[in-house]
Structure formats: C-alpha cells, structure tokens
Design a protein around this motif. Structure first.
Motif, PDB file in Angstrom:
ATOM      1  N   ASP A   1      -1.009  -9.957  -8.545  1.00  0.00           N
ATOM      2  CA  ASP A   1      -2.280  -9.816  -8.514  1.00  0.00           C
ATOM      3  C   ASP A   1      -2.786  -8.537  -8.970  1.00  0.00           C
ATOM      4  O   ASP A   1      -3.841  -8.504  -9.802  1.00  0.00           O
ATOM      5  CB  ASP A   1      -2.658 -10.233  -7.082  1.00  0.00           C
ATOM      6  N   ALA A   2      -2.268  -7.436  -8.524  1.00  0.00           N
ATOM      7  CA  ALA A   2      -2.742  -6.048  -9.094  1.00  0.00           C
ATOM      8  C   ALA A   2      -2.516  -5.945 -10.613  1.00  0.00           C
ATOM      9  O   ALA A   2      -3.196  -5.159 -11.175  1.00  0.00           O
ATOM     10  CB  ALA A   2      -2.122  -5.024  -8.195  1.00  0.00           C
TER      11      ALA A   2
ATOM     12  N   GLU B   1       0.949  -1.405  -0.081  1.00  0.00           N
ATOM     13  CA  GLU B   1       0.035  -0.126   0.001  1.00  0.00           C
ATOM     14  C   GLU B   1       0.842   1.349   0.113  1.00  0.00           C
ATOM     15  O   GLU B   1       0.432   2.281  -0.671  1.00  0.00           O
ATOM     16  CB  GLU B   1      -0.992  -0.071   1.021  1.00  0.00           C
TER      17      GLU B   1
ATOM     18  N   LEU C   1       1.207  -9.907  -4.260  1.00  0.00           N
ATOM     19  CA  LEU C   1       0.473  -8.913  -4.288  1.00  0.00           C
ATOM     20  C   LEU C   1       0.548  -7.579  -5.599  1.00  0.00           C
ATOM     21  O   LEU C   1      -0.330  -7.432  -6.235  1.00  0.00           O
ATOM     22  CB  LEU C   1       0.582  -7.883  -2.995  1.00  0.00           C
ATOM     23  N   VAL C   2       1.769  -7.520  -5.869  1.00  0.00           N
ATOM     24  CA  VAL C   2       2.286  -6.942  -7.194  1.00  0.00           C
ATOM     25  C   VAL C   2       1.616  -7.451  -8.407  1.00  0.00           C
ATOM     26  O   VAL C   2       1.093  -6.967  -9.368  1.00  0.00           O
ATOM     27  CB  VAL C   2       3.563  -6.588  -7.143  1.00  0.00           C
TER      28      VAL C   2
ATOM     29  N   THR D   1       5.946   1.200  -6.676  1.00  0.00           N
ATOM     30  CA  THR D   1       5.668  -0.329  -6.836  1.00  0.00           C
ATOM     31  C   THR D   1       6.735  -1.287  -7.825  1.00  0.00           C
ATOM     32  O   THR D   1       7.128  -2.204  -7.318  1.00  0.00           O
ATOM     33  CB  THR D   1       4.157  -0.703  -7.158  1.00  0.00           C
TER      34      THR D   1
ATOM     35  N   GLN E   1       2.178   1.735  -3.281  1.00  0.00           N
ATOM     36  CA  GLN E   1       1.328   2.177  -4.339  1.00  0.00           C
ATOM     37  C   GLN E   1       1.310   3.719  -3.932  1.00  0.00           C
ATOM     38  O   GLN E   1       0.938   4.508  -5.223  1.00  0.00           O
ATOM     39  CB  GLN E   1      -0.026   1.508  -4.331  1.00  0.00           C
TER      40      GLN E   1
END
Length: 179
Positions: free
Chosen positions: A102-103, A16, A99-100, A24, A19
């Motif tokens: 997935d985003a 977070e 997470l990266v 990122t 971002q």
C-alpha cells in the motif's frame, strides 16, 4: 489479507518501526521467506505452540532457526510468543506485506486467461487497471482458465473486471432469454 484485528496491530507496529529504521524493503523480503517457512513447516508452528516448552526455550529455538534475521523481525516474533499470539504469525506477515505494498502503491491482482500472458500484456493490464484503483502498479498472478474461451477476468481485492468471452456469451444468453 486477513481479517484479524490483532494481526493488523502487530503488523502496523512492525511496519512503523521498519520505516523509522529505513529497513522496510529488507524486512519485506525476510517476511516473504518467513511466511514460506511457517507455511511449509507445520511442525514449526506446533513446536512453538507446545505447552511442554518454556517461553525461554521457544525463544532459543526461534533464535537458532532464524539466525541472521533482522532484529526487528526477531523481536516481533518474541513479542508474539510472549503475548501467546504466535498462531497469528501468518496473518501478521500478510498484513505487513499488504502495508508495504500500500505504501508503495502496489496492489495484488489475479488475471484469469486462457493462455499465459506475455510480459507486454501483463504490463499493459497493470498500467491500465492500477490507475483505475489509484495505485502505481499491480503485482499480477496469471491463472490459466480454459473455460473463459477468450479474453481475461481480472480480480483486484473484491473487484472483478470480466471481459472474457464466456461472460459476454452468458450476458447475451440472458438478454435473448429475457426478451
């Protein structure tokens, strides 16, 4: 991916922050390098885990070893150190990278084949199976497995798509024996 709840929390916080700061991509690249550094240098983890060194000295060591690393990443390492969670650092790296991905709509996949896949075959597999799992693309690791005889076996997370000749022969054998 790890099953560590602690690692997920730290990774999510770092994600977070990265971002919010628009960093990122650069942090993702640094995480990959740090992951290798911690994995390849077991002594580093042992040194930073040593009760003989003060927290301040450990932070100095981290600062010296990882000069030039993004301050967000450096601060995350300090937070893990202060919370006595440095043993979770590999899991935090893994969770952050997940997470990266997935985003960005990317999933990790392993493709088992009898020979190395061409770039065209890899791209076709990525396009076809990414749609099936709701992603934009797959990051494919090609693993050579001569026991497949022919065809491919694709693993995405815990899903397996098996169109190998050996699997088809096994299925045919079960059908013939069961009849």
């Amino acid at each position: 991916m790890s099953n560590s709840v602690v690692a997920k929390r730290y990774a999510l916080a770092l994600f977070e922050l990265s971002q919010q700061h628009g960093q990122t991509g650069s942090i993702q690249e640094e995480m990959k390098e740090l992951k290798k550094a911690f994995r390849d240098n077991k002594g580093l983890g042992e040194l930073l885990d040593s009760p003989k060194l003060s927290s301040t000295k450990k932070k100095e060591i981290i600062a010296n070893i990882f000069k030039g690393v993004n301050p967000l990443v450096l601060n995350a390492l300090y937070v893990l150190l202060d919370a006595k969670r440095l043993n979770e650092v590999q899991n935090v790296f893994d969770e952050f990278l997940t997470l990266v991905d997935d985003a960005a709509g990317i999933a990790e996949a392993k493709v088992y084949s009898t020979r190395p896949l061409t770039e065209q075959e890899t791209n076709a597999l990525s396009a076809t199976f990414a749609k099936k799992i709701g992603k934009h693309s797959l990051r494919i690791e090609n693993i050579i497995d001569p026991s497949l005889i022919g065809g491919v076996r694709l693993q995405i997370g815990n899903q397996i798509y098996d169109s190998s000749l050996s699997a088809k022969l096994d299925k045919l054998q079960r059908k013939l024996i069961g009849s």
